[in-house]
Design a protein around this motif. Structure first.
Motif, PDB file in Angstrom:
ATOM      1  N   ILE A 116      -0.442 -12.277   7.417  1.00 36.03           N
ATOM      2  CA  ILE A 116      -0.292 -11.782   6.060  1.00 36.03           C
ATOM      3  C   ILE A 116       0.536 -10.498   6.086  1.00 36.03           C
ATOM      4  N   GLN A 117       1.392 -10.350   5.095  1.00 35.06           N
ATOM      5  CA  GLN A 117       2.288  -9.199   5.059  1.00 35.06           C
ATOM      6  C   GLN A 117       1.568  -7.975   4.508  1.00 35.06           C
ATOM      7  N   VAL A 118       1.752  -6.861   5.196  1.00 40.24           N
ATOM      8  CA  VAL A 118       1.333  -5.548   4.709  1.00 40.24           C
ATOM      9  C   VAL A 118       2.566  -4.662   4.687  1.00 40.24           C
TER      10      VAL A 118
ATOM     11  N   GLN B 117     -10.499  -2.378   7.645  1.00 42.31           N
ATOM     12  CA  GLN B 117     -10.297  -1.334   6.645  1.00 42.31           C
ATOM     13  C   GLN B 117      -9.211  -0.402   7.151  1.00 42.31           C
ATOM     14  N   MET B 118      -8.142  -0.290   6.404  1.00 42.81           N
ATOM     15  CA  MET B 118      -6.997   0.514   6.818  1.00 42.81           C
ATOM     16  C   MET B 118      -6.856   1.701   5.891  1.00 42.81           C
TER      17      MET B 118
ATOM     18  N   GLY C  48       0.836  -1.189   0.000  1.00 41.79           N
ATOM     19  CA  GLY C  48       0.000   0.000   0.000  1.00 41.79           C
ATOM     20  C   GLY C  48       0.870   1.238   0.000  1.00 41.79           C
ATOM     21  N   GLN C  49       0.322   2.322  -0.477  1.00 43.54           N
ATOM     22  CA  GLN C  49       1.081   3.574  -0.527  1.00 43.54           C
ATOM     23  C   GLN C  49       0.781   4.429   0.703  1.00 43.54           C
ATOM     24  N   PRO C  50       1.747   5.212   1.136  1.00 41.81           N
ATOM     25  CA  PRO C  50       1.464   6.144   2.235  1.00 41.81           C
ATOM     26  C   PRO C  50       0.267   7.017   1.900  1.00 41.81           C
ATOM     27  N   GLY C  51      -0.657   7.093   2.851  1.00 37.15           N
ATOM     28  CA  GLY C  51      -1.886   7.834   2.629  1.00 37.15           C
ATOM     29  C   GLY C  51      -2.969   7.029   1.942  1.00 37.15           C
TER      30      GLY C  51
END
Length: 122
Positions: A116-118, A80-81, A12-15
């Protein structure tokens, strides 16, 4: 024997946002509180959120950015992140507890997913 399987991780991208799922089988989701824990490299495991029949709780590190929810019909819990930060990078695991309000004590959880990796990075 309850089985928990996480999905939805990745980059995921910052923000940005990601949604994790925890699919529960071998039992009825409504009988358990479900939590999300995470562990970053070199750090201790951190409980970040849990949900019960009556409510949910969040750690300070994620409150206001992450939302936990459950769909009993699908036997699935979601995380939800939003507003992701690089420090959210970790292995995320869901866990099930028969306690009414289990807090973030790992000993209160009887069943764990594999994790799971994030990764949050630009």
């Amino acid at each position: 024997q309850l089985k928990l399987v996480e999905s939805g991780g990745g980059l995921g991208q910052p923000g940005g946002s990601l949604r994790l799922s925890c699919a529960v089988s071998g039992g009825t989701l409504d009988d358990y509180a479900i939590a999300w824990f995470r562990q970053a490299p070199g750090k201790e495991r951190e409980g970040i959120s849990f949900i019960t029949k009556t409510g949910a709780d969040y750690a300070e590190s994620v409150e206001g950015r992450f939302t936990i929810s459950r769909d009993n019909a699908k036997n699935t819990v979601y995380l939800q992140m939003n507003s992701l930060k690089p420090e959210d990078t970790a292995v995320y695991s869901c866990a099930a507890s028969s306690w009414y309000w289990p807090l973030y004590l790992p000993k209160n959880y009887d069943y764990w997913g594999q994790g799971i990796q994030v990764t949050v990075s630009s």
